[in-house]
Motif scaffolding. Sequence first.
Motif: not given
Length: 447
Positions: A344-349
């Motif tokens: 997860q990075v900034s709420g993105v998979s």
Amino acid sequence: MVIPGGSYRRGPPPYLTIGLIAANTAVYVYTSYQNYLLESSAWSIYSLGFTPYLLFSSPVQGLIRVFTAMFTHADILHIFFNMYFLYLFGYSVENYLGRLRYLLVYFASGVVASLFHTAFSSVSNWGLLMTPAVGASGAISGVLGAYLILFPNTKMSMCTILVILPVCFPVASYVFMILWFALQVIYGYFTATTIATFAHVGGFLTGILGTWLIARRLTKQYQQTTGMSLADILGSLGIILRGRRGLGRVAKGVLVALILAVVAGYLYGALGSVLAGPQTYVLSVSADGVGDKVLMVLQGGAVYVTTSQVDEVRVLINRLRDTFFYDPGSANNTRVVQESYATQVSGVSVPVELNAEVTYGYSGVLENATGVMLSRVVNVNPYTGVGRLGPSIQISFNISAAEVNWAVGVLALDVLAIAVSSATVMAVLRSDEASAIGEELDLLPFA
């Protein structure tokens, strides 16, 4: 918005305050002209900002950065509001204390603010040690503390927006100062703000303590020279005195309670460092030929790795799993890592393919690693904060780790913060010895 009353804004122009504003403005123009004066460049923040770990790894460089950071600001709003407050409150404080004593309080507050900020890493998170901090806020907080001691009952106007209309109401300066100080303590403890709130706390307390010591001593000198109290001296000059002297009991009680909350926080940090001090490592990271250093903290089996100002390094660190940095099962071994996973990075998979060779030390902490990562960029909308996947990227990297013992240095600063805060309690309780009297003061005896 805060507009101080004009009761004490008399005397010669505050040339030193104007000079400080000019110097800060000149530095901001230099650091931001490439960005149309809207914000300072990332390079200037990184090279002029105060990065706390330098106090331990390179003390001279760290001390230099304490001062360069005082004249460096992140963006146009940052410098505007800092200079606004410096002029509004510095005008009266400079004329009352005199230029040299004012300059001493200003820079002492800025230095101690940086030390409070560094010490707060044991209370908040150790990543503060590797994060550059900029701004004159700590020194200006000291000016606010000086103003509180000298002019606690000056009338000020506080303005806010009610629905669509501005509404202003008068308050005594001590009300604003105590409210502002309370917000710094609350935000520091209970929010994940990127603002160095405990730098503000340290500067404010230093301004209170330093001004009490200076103005109290000056008052005694006048008494010894003339045989009269300050009130008698002012009365003999025909100055009308109104209002009570200094802070009231309730104001003192609230201030003392807030300061004791600060002491409690640093005690917690100091005890944590003594009883369960973390293992700290500096990671030297090279990603696609560009490098940076980040801090890795290992405490209670948990791993924390700070971010980076260098894009390639930040992308790499954000996508590596904790087990890549710390794997007790691979202690004293070299492990070949071939993994495909999502993180997860900034709420993105984000998909990640990792091919690397990692050597671990005796405790399972990474010593050296080399490899290639395949992943995708995450583009974050600056207005909504919503992220989405961008193009694919490939990063070749090398990482090496070196253990450092910074917890001892942070512990020493925790003790310093406790000592300064405790001494400030006494200054608050005896602040009447240094406060100006009344609302009409045509002549400033200490200028």
